[in-house]
Design an enzyme around this catalytic site. Structure first.
Site, PDB file in Angstrom:
ATOM      1  CG  HIS A  96      -0.296  -0.200   2.505  1.00  0.00           C
ATOM      2  ND1 HIS A  96       0.062  -1.446   2.959  1.00  0.00           N
ATOM      3  CD2 HIS A  96       0.093   0.668   3.462  1.00  0.00           C
ATOM      4  CE1 HIS A  96       0.640  -1.330   4.139  1.00  0.00           C
ATOM      5  NE2 HIS A  96       0.677  -0.058   4.469  1.00  0.00           N
TER       6      HIS A  96
ATOM      7  CG  HIS B 117       0.945   5.261   4.152  1.00  0.00           C
ATOM      8  ND1 HIS B 117       0.069   5.149   5.203  1.00  0.00           N
ATOM      9  CD2 HIS B 117       1.722   4.150   4.204  1.00  0.00           C
ATOM     10  CE1 HIS B 117       0.316   4.029   5.871  1.00  0.00           C
ATOM     11  NE2 HIS B 117       1.325   3.402   5.279  1.00  0.00           N
TER      12      HIS B 117
END
Ligand code: 5GP
Ligand code: ZN
Length: 136
Positions: free
Chosen positions: A101, A103
């Site tokens: 992922h 951010h």
């Protein structure tokens, strides 16, 4: 491939609801539940890749293109003063969810957050040794 016991696979696939800011065939962008700042979001690929090392090159390129698009939209709409992209790989680097992922962190003057490190000193010899270690 999706991983059954992976929370981000389940969120990205829509099985667990999330506050989604954007979705397409390959990615979902969601608001982080433990945000650093107002609007902190995460880009999740819908396929399961544990980290940057596992992420295919084309997906990495697409994730960065999406990050640029989202950063522009979010910074404008949220009136952010700055913006951090953060991406952690491995426990030692602070990764807590083992599904890649990225951010997206809008920053505001005096938001009290610190995405910084303490600069160390390094000699020219050490720099040369590191350069050799990586490039040879
Ligand atoms: P990491 O430390 O692995 O780079 O970041 C994991 C991030 O995922 C953290 O910022 C954390 O707040 C967020 N997070 C963990 N579980 C959930 C969840 O179930 N939903 C959402 N939206 N964010 C989560
Ligand atoms: Zn996953």
């Amino acid at each position: 491939m999706k991983k059954e016991d992976c929370i981000f696979c389940r969120i990205a696939g829509g099985e667990i609801p999330s506050k989604t800011l954007y979705e397409d065939e390959k990615f979902r962008v969601i608001l982080d539940l433990g945000p650093a700042t107002r609007g902190h979001a995460l880009i999740l690929p819908k396929e399961h890749y544990a980290d940057l090392y596992e992420l295919p090159e084309d997906t990495a390129a697409e994730a960065m293109r999406l990050a640029k698009k989202m950063a522009g939209i979010m910074a404008g709409k949220l009136h952010a003063d700055g913006f951090n992209l953060v991406q952690n790989n491995g426990e030692a680097a602070g990764q807590t969810v083992m599904h890649f992922h990225l951010h997206l962190i809008p920053r505001y003057k005096n938001d009290g957050q610190h995405i910084l490190w303490k600069p160390q000193t390094v000699s020219q010899e050490e720099l040369e040794e590191i350069q050799k270690q990586i490039t040879e």
